[in-house]
Structures are given as structure tokens and as C-alpha cells.
Design a protein around this motif. Structure first.
Motif, short mmCIF file in Angstrom:
data_model
loop_
_atom_site.label_atom_id
_atom_site.label_comp_id
_atom_site.label_asym_id
_atom_site.label_seq_id
_atom_site.Cartn_x
_atom_site.Cartn_y
_atom_site.Cartn_z
N ARG A 413 19.61 -19.78 -14.22
CA ARG A 413 20.71 -19.80 -15.19
C ARG A 413 20.38 -19.10 -16.50
O ARG A 413 21.24 -18.37 -17.03
N PRO A 414 19.19 -19.21 -17.06
CA PRO A 414 18.91 -18.45 -18.29
C PRO A 414 19.07 -16.94 -18.09
O PRO A 414 19.63 -16.25 -18.96
N LEU A 415 18.61 -16.46 -16.98
CA LEU A 415 18.77 -15.03 -16.73
C LEU A 415 20.23 -14.66 -16.56
O LEU A 415 20.69 -13.61 -17.05
N LEU A 416 21.00 -15.51 -15.90
CA LEU A 416 22.42 -15.24 -15.72
C LEU A 416 23.16 -15.28 -17.06
O LEU A 416 24.06 -14.45 -17.31
N LEU A 417 22.80 -16.23 -17.92
CA LEU A 417 23.44 -16.29 -19.24
C LEU A 417 23.16 -15.02 -20.05
O LEU A 417 24.06 -14.46 -20.69
N PHE A 418 21.92 -14.57 -20.00
CA PHE A 418 21.59 -13.34 -20.72
C PHE A 418 22.30 -12.14 -20.11
O PHE A 418 22.76 -11.25 -20.83
N VAL A 492 22.84 -21.74 -27.66
CA VAL A 492 23.26 -23.12 -27.39
C VAL A 492 23.29 -23.39 -25.89
O VAL A 492 22.79 -24.42 -25.41
N LEU A 493 23.90 -22.47 -25.15
CA LEU A 493 23.96 -22.66 -23.70
C LEU A 493 22.57 -22.68 -23.08
O LEU A 493 22.30 -23.44 -22.15
N LEU A 494 21.69 -21.83 -23.62
CA LEU A 494 20.32 -21.81 -23.11
C LEU A 494 19.62 -23.13 -23.39
O LEU A 494 18.88 -23.67 -22.55
N GLY A 495 19.83 -23.69 -24.57
CA GLY A 495 19.23 -24.98 -24.90
C GLY A 495 19.76 -26.11 -24.04
O GLY A 495 19.01 -26.99 -23.59
N VAL A 496 21.08 -26.08 -23.78
CA VAL A 496 21.66 -27.11 -22.90
C VAL A 496 21.05 -27.04 -21.50
O VAL A 496 20.74 -28.06 -20.88
N GLU A 497 20.84 -25.81 -21.03
CA GLU A 497 20.24 -25.64 -19.71
C GLU A 497 18.83 -26.19 -19.67
O GLU A 497 18.43 -26.88 -18.71
N LEU A 498 18.04 -25.93 -20.69
CA LEU A 498 16.66 -26.43 -20.73
C LEU A 498 16.63 -27.95 -20.80
O LEU A 498 15.77 -28.60 -20.19
N ILE A 499 17.59 -28.54 -21.55
CA ILE A 499 17.64 -30.00 -21.64
C ILE A 499 17.98 -30.61 -20.30
O ILE A 499 17.40 -31.62 -19.87
N GLN A 500 18.92 -29.99 -19.58
CA GLN A 500 19.30 -30.51 -18.27
C GLN A 500 18.13 -30.42 -17.27
O GLN A 500 17.94 -31.29 -16.42
N ARG A 501 17.35 -29.37 -17.37
CA ARG A 501 16.20 -29.23 -16.47
C ARG A 501 15.17 -30.34 -16.68
O ARG A 501 14.52 -30.79 -15.74
N THR A 502 15.00 -30.76 -17.93
CA THR A 502 13.99 -31.77 -18.23
C THR A 502 14.47 -33.18 -17.94
O THR A 502 13.65 -34.12 -17.89
N THR A 503 15.77 -33.37 -17.74
CA THR A 503 16.32 -34.73 -17.51
C THR A 503 16.66 -34.97 -16.05
O THR A 503 17.25 -35.99 -15.72
#
Length: 505
Positions: A413-418, A492-503
Motif C-alpha cells: 500500500r505505501p508504494l501504491l499510495l506514492f 497522513v494516509l501513509l501513517g494510517v497504513e503503518l498504524i494498521q500494520r502494527t495493530t
């Protein structure tokens, strides 16, 4: 080169001149793209590795080779993701909760086929990868489902390797038992037919081939007996000649009478024969006549004078023995000739019976051979099944148990967002540039000169008043805020993605 730079300047001016349109297109593209990326469900993968040891000394001794077991394991690997096995996975996991019709089951199996991958690592290691990315499940539920699917694949691998092998072995042994029972009944019937035929035709036992062998053996024995008979007759004839040349009594000095004269006459007759005189020679005829007269006189006068010759007595006993041997051999030869005549008569009298005997013997031998081979196969199969059940020629071990995924394996997802951000900026700039090409304005004086073919005398610069400059600066701030907003939204979207990965889980 100058023309290329000029085109670049013209393109930048066209985009900048329509910067608000480019910004709007970029925002629209990015929002739509990010929405699509957000709707893509995360896919979680669970991996496990299995170790299969194929070496076993006892299995090799009874014929379960490593190559055979390797083919079985390869077959299991290829059929592990079959529809039957995948249906078991669907029914034993939460995937089956939403399956109620055969069509839904087929769809679930087809999707599960894409979610499971079995790869061989070397000769003894198998890696099973199970993935789950269902939109109707949460992140934690997808991660748990991936691990459950991997565990079920291990269970199926074990069942296919052990349980199915035992079941196949039992079915094979049961099939061989049925075949043995059928062959045993046929063999008993064939044996009864053979015994009945042998009782009715004792001289045709074994068929035409056996009769021919018996005839050949009898003839060989007859030839041997005839050779012995000829030798015995020759020896008897030689003994008769030696006996005729041996005097019955020995004449001692001072003795007289007919016996002594007879012995002397017989000695003279033997001497003549020794010299090689024929029986028709006058001397031989006279000597024989003299011997005959003296023998008659000796018989009439009785045993007077002289002593019995022991050599003559010995030759007489030997003649009796050899005559007995000749008679015995003649009797044996006559019996063998009679037996040969009987065999040939039976062979000529019953050609159909001989063929029937041969057919019965052949059928019995074929059935016996088949029965023995089936019996041997059953015992080997039973021993092989015991070895596989008790010793387990395939040593099965889970090297790495199914992992619990902590982060999604797909999508990136980070790559897709970028990529969406870059695509949105590119779409805005491309739209502005394309619209500039549709208009009738020129960005530089050289473009104007090339288009009309006339020289350009000069250009007028764009000037701003104080109020215009303030408005321009304000618009630049708004534009920078719009561009910066895209960057902030991406972060923001990248941060949300990272938070979801850790939870997850």
C-alpha cells in the motif's frame, strides 16, 4: 538543442499558465486513486515448511525404494491442491460458513486454488503458503484464516501420506484375497479333472510329451541292456573257447589207462589248434576222432588214472555265472521291448487322449503358477503395509509450523499510495499541457515566428500593478497550499497504513 530547451520552456509555461486546472485534476486523480487503494483488502500469508525423509533400510530390503517413495510424495504434492482436498479445507474453516450451494462451493474452491501454493525446496523440503484477503473479514480474521488454512494443508498432507496409504494397502490386500479365492477354486477343479483323467488313463499321465519322454528313456535303457548283452555273450564265447582248450584231468607220470591217453590226445588237439590248423585239416580230423574214441573208452572204463584239472573246474563255474548273466540280460531286453511296444501302442491308440492329457496338465500348471504368484504378491504387500504402518518409511516432520502473519503481504500500500500521487501530479500536468496545445496562443516569440514565417519585431512584458502583485502573491500561496495539501494527505494516509500494520492480530 536550443529548440528543445525552448519547447521545454513552452511546456512549463503552458502548465503554469493553467496551474489551477492541473491542481484540480491532480487532486481528483489522487483522491479517486487513494480511494481505490483503500478499498483493496489486505492479504495475509501464512507459511509452513515440511521435511520428508525417504531413507529407511528395512523399506529398501522389502522393495520400497526411495525412488518409489519420492514419486509418491511428488504425487501427493501435485494432488494436495485438488478439488477434493480444497473442499475439505472449505468445510473445516470459516470459509464454509457462507457456502450453501454447489455453485458457491465451486467459486470458493477456485478462489482457494489461487490462495494456496505448494513449492518443493530441494528433495526433502516442501513449503506451503496460504493467503487470505477477504473483504468481508477484518484484518485479524484474515490473518487467523491464513494460518488455519496452512494448518489444514499440513493435516491433509499427513492424511494423504499415512491414512490414504493404509486404506489403499487394505483395499489392495482385500482384492488379492478375492483373486486368490477364485484361483484356488479353479485350481481345485483343474486338479480334480487331472486326477480323474489319470485314473482313467494311467498310461497317458503327463500327456504326449510325457509319453514321448518315457518312450525315449525306455529305448535308451534298451540300448544299454543290448550293449551289455553283446558284451556278456562275447565274454561267454571266449570262455567257451578257453574251456574247450583246457584238459579236464591232468596226467601224472606213471599213470595209464584211457583217462591218461584221453588227456594226452586232448593236449595234442589243443596244440594243433594253437598252431593255427583249421578244423578241416587231416591231422585235426584224425586228432578229433582219436579224442572221441578215447573219451568213449574213458567213460566206459570209469575214472582211472590222472587227477582233475582245477583250472577246468574254475572255468566251468565261470561259464555258469556268465550264462546266468546272459539269460538275465536277455530277459530284461525282452521286457523292455515289450514295454516299448506297449507305449507305442498306447500312443498310437489314443492320440486324442494324449492331447487331452497335455491340455489338462498345461491348464493345471498355468493355474498353479498364477496362484503362487498371487500368493507371493499378497505376502509382499502385507509385509510392505506392516513396515509402512509400524516403521513409516516416510519420516514426516513439520520444520516450521504455520506462521501467524503480523503484517499484510499484499498489496504494497505505501508504494501504491506514492504511485497514485505521482500519477495524479502527472495527470494534472498532462491535462494542462494538452489544453495548451489545443489553444491559439504562443509561449515564445520563436514559436510565433516559426508558425507564420514572419519576423517578430519585439515582445511586450507582462507588468503588474501593486494590487495585481498582491493578488498574484495570494494566489501563489493558495496554489502552494493546494500542492502541499496533496503531500500532507499522502503522509497522513501513509501513517494510517503503518498504524494498521502494527495493530494486526
Amino acid at each position: 538543442m536550443n529548440q528543445l530547451l525552448e519547447e521545454l520552456r513552452a511546456g512549463l509555461w503552458a502548465v503554469w499558465n493553467r496551474r489551477w486546472l492541473a491542481l484540480a485534476v491532480a487532486w481528483g486523480t489522487c483522491l479517486l486513486g487513494w480511494l481505490v487503494v483503500a478499498l483493496i483488502p489486505n492479504t495475509y500469508e501464512s507459511e509452513t515448511r515440511l521435511f520428508v525423509q525417504l531413507d529407511d533400510v528395512l523399506a529398501e530390503q522389502i522393495g520400497i525404494g526411495a525412488a518409489s517413495r519420492a514419486r509418491d510424495i511428488e504425487r501427493l504434492r501435485q494432488t494436495l491442491v485438488s478439488s477434493v482436498n480444497l473442499e475439505k479445507v472449505v468445510n473445516t474453516t470459516r470459509i464454509g460458513d457462507s457456502v450453501s450451494t454447489p455453485t458457491e462451493m465451486e467459486a470458493a474452491i477456485e478462489r482457494l486454488t489461487e490462495d494456496i501454493e505448494v513449492v518443493s525446496e530441494g528433495e526433502n523440503i516442501f513449503e506451503i503458503t496460504a493467503s487470505s484477503g477477504r473483504g468481508d473479514l477484518s484484518e485479524a480474521e484474515n490473518a487467523e484464516l491464513a494460518q488455519t488454512i496452512a494448518q489444514r494443508m499440513i493435516d491433509i498432507f499427513r492424511e494423504e501420506n499415512l491414512g490414504s496409504a493404509r486404506q489403499d494397502m487394505q483395499e489392495s490386500i482385500e482384492f488379492l484375497n478375492q483373486q486368490l479365492a477364485a484361483r484356488e477354486a479353479e485350481l481345485a477343479a483343474a486338479e480334480e479333472r487331472r486326477l480323474a483323467f489319470e485314473a482313467a488313463n494311467p498310461d497317458l499321465i503327463g500327456g504326449a510329451q510325457a509319453i514321448a519322454q518315457q518312450l525315449a528313456a525306455t529305448r535308451a535303457e534298451l540300448r544299454s541292456v543290448e550293449a551289455d548283452l553283446a558284451a556278456s555273450q562275447s565274454a561267454l564265447a571266449a570262455l567257451e573257447g578257453q574251456l574247450s582248450n583246457t584238459p579236464r584231468v591232468l596226467v601224472t607220470p606213471g599213470s595209464g589207462g584211457p583217462q591218461a591217453s584221453l588227456a594226452q590226445a586232448e593236449a595234442q588237439l589243443a596244440a594243433m589248434r594253437a598252431r593255427g590248423l583249421t578244423e578241416e585239416h587231416p591231422d585235426m580230423v584224425a586228432a578229433r576222432r582219436t579224442v572221441a574214441n578215447l573219451r568213449e573208452a574213458a567213460q566206459s572204463s570209469g575214472p582211472t588214472g590222472g587227477t582233475n584239472n582245477p583250472a577246468y573246474t574254475t572255468l566251468l563255474s565261470m561259464r555258469v555265472e556268465r550264462e546266468s548273466n546272459v539269460q538275465s540280460l536277455q530277459s530284461r531286453a525282452a521286457a523292455l521291448r515289450s514295454e516299448i511296444a506297449a507305449i507305442m501302442a498306447s500312443q498310437a491308440r489314443e492320440p486324442g487322449a494324449a492331447a487331452e492329457a497335455q491340455r489338462i496338465s498345461r491348464d493345471y500348471d498355468v493355474l498353479r503358477e498364477q496362484y503362487d504368484q498371487l500368493l507371493q504378491d499378497r505376502e509382499e504387500l502385507r509385509l510392505r503395509g506392516q513396515v509402512e504402518s509400524e516403521r513409516n518409511a516416510v519420516q514426516f516432520e513439520v520444520v516450521d509450523p504455520p506462521t501467524t502473519p503480523r503484517s499484510p503481504a499484499a498489496p504494497n500500500r505505501p508504494l501504491l499510495l506514492f504511485a497514485v500521487l505521482v500519477l495524479g501530479l502527472g495527470a494534472g500536468a498532462g491535462t494542462a499541457y494538452a489544453l495548451s496545445k489545443l489553444g491559439s496562443t504562443f509561449a515564445t516569440a520563436n514559436q510565433l515566428e516559426r508558425s507564420f514565417g514572419l519576423p517578430v519585431i519585439g515582445t511586450i512584458s507582462h507588468t503588474f500593478t501593486e494590487a495585481g502583485r498582491e493578488l498574484r502573491a495570494k494566489r501563489l500561496k493558495y496554489f502552494a497550499a493546494g500542492v502541499g495539501g496533496l503531500g500532507v494527505m499522502f503522509v497522513v494516509l501513509l501513517g494510517v497504513e503503518l498504524i494498521q500494520r502494527t495493530t494486526v492480530a
